[in-house]
Write a protein that holds these residues in place. Structure first.
Motif: not given
Length: 78
Positions: A50-78
């Motif tokens: 499998x080969x993936x091409x993704x935008x520069x600067x894209x990581x799983x971490x940045x994706x999770x941060x974007x999702x958390x912001x979209x959902x209005x929750x913090x990473x520390x919430x259970x």
């Protein structure tokens, strides 16, 4: 086939995913797309076939941060 410039310029494109044999990815896909994208995208091979091409600067971490912001929750919430 659209040009790489067209594909990378598309705002809606978040990832291009290619599946092939591990030999095909190693000998054909990865060299071709690494050269074609250069510093305009990141080429990632997470699995041998499998080969993936993704935008520069894209990581799983940045994706999770974007999702958390979209959902209005913090990473520390259970």
């Amino acid at each position: 086939m659209p040009s790489i410039e067209h594909l990378l310029a598309s705002v809606d494109t978040q990832k291009l995913l290619f599946l092939d044999t591990s030999e095909g990815v190693t000998t054909a896909l990865r060299p071709y797309w690494s050269e074609a994208t250069r510093d305009r995208a990141t080429v990632v091979q997470a699995l041998p076939d499998m080969l993936e091409i993704i935008p520069c600067g894209t990581t799983k971490g940045s994706g999770v941060r974007t999702l958390l912001e979209h959902l209005g929750v913090t990473a520390k919430e259970p």
